[in-house]
Every structure is written in structure tokens, then in C-alpha cells.
Scaffold this motif. Structure first.
Motif, short mmCIF file in Angstrom:
data_model
loop_
_atom_site.label_atom_id
_atom_site.label_comp_id
_atom_site.label_asym_id
_atom_site.label_seq_id
_atom_site.Cartn_x
_atom_site.Cartn_y
_atom_site.Cartn_z
N GLU A 1 151.08 -34.91 170.90
CA GLU A 1 152.03 -35.25 170.02
C GLU A 1 152.18 -36.56 169.54
N SER B 1 149.79 -36.38 166.24
CA SER B 1 150.39 -35.78 165.10
C SER B 1 151.59 -36.76 164.39
N THR B 2 152.32 -37.46 165.04
CA THR B 2 153.46 -38.01 164.82
C THR B 2 153.09 -39.16 163.97
N GLU C 1 151.36 -38.23 160.79
CA GLU C 1 152.49 -37.88 159.68
C GLU C 1 153.21 -38.93 159.09
#
Length: 57
Positions: free
Chosen positions: A38, A41-42, A45
Motif C-alpha cells: 500500500e 504504490s502510494t 503514484e
């Protein structure tokens, strides 16, 4: 983190572009995997570079 998503530099690139981030997570196997995925990926991004296989539990 929300501020960094919309922020850009003078060349109109994300503020975190071409920067490397590190994440330290402690916990059991399944929980650690979930949190790492989590968070990784954040921050990817947003524009950070997350090196492949840069984590372990």
C-alpha cells in the motif's frame, strides 16, 4: 501527501520526481506485505522511485 500530488517544479514535473523513498515496516508476514504494498504504490503514484526488491520482512 495530497499536497505533493498536485505540486510541480519549474519544469512542470511532480515535486517527488526523480527522488528515492524508503519505507520501514515491522510486523508479521501477511500484515507487513500488505502495508509495504500500500505505501509503496502510494509513494510511486506521487512520483518517488521505489527500487525493485528494496524491502524485506
Amino acid at each position: 501527501m495530497d499536497t505533493m500530488m498536485s505540486g510541480t517544479d519549474d519544469d512542470d514535473r511532480p515535486v517527488a520526481y526523480n527522488r528515492v523513498a524508503a519505507v520501514v515496516v515491522t510486523g508479521d508476514e501477511d500484515g507487513a506485505h500488505h502495508v509495504i504494498s500500500e505505501i509503496s504504490s502510494t509513494i510511486a503514484e506521487i512520483g518517488y522511485t521505489v527500487p525493485r526488491q528494496a524491502w524485506t520482512y
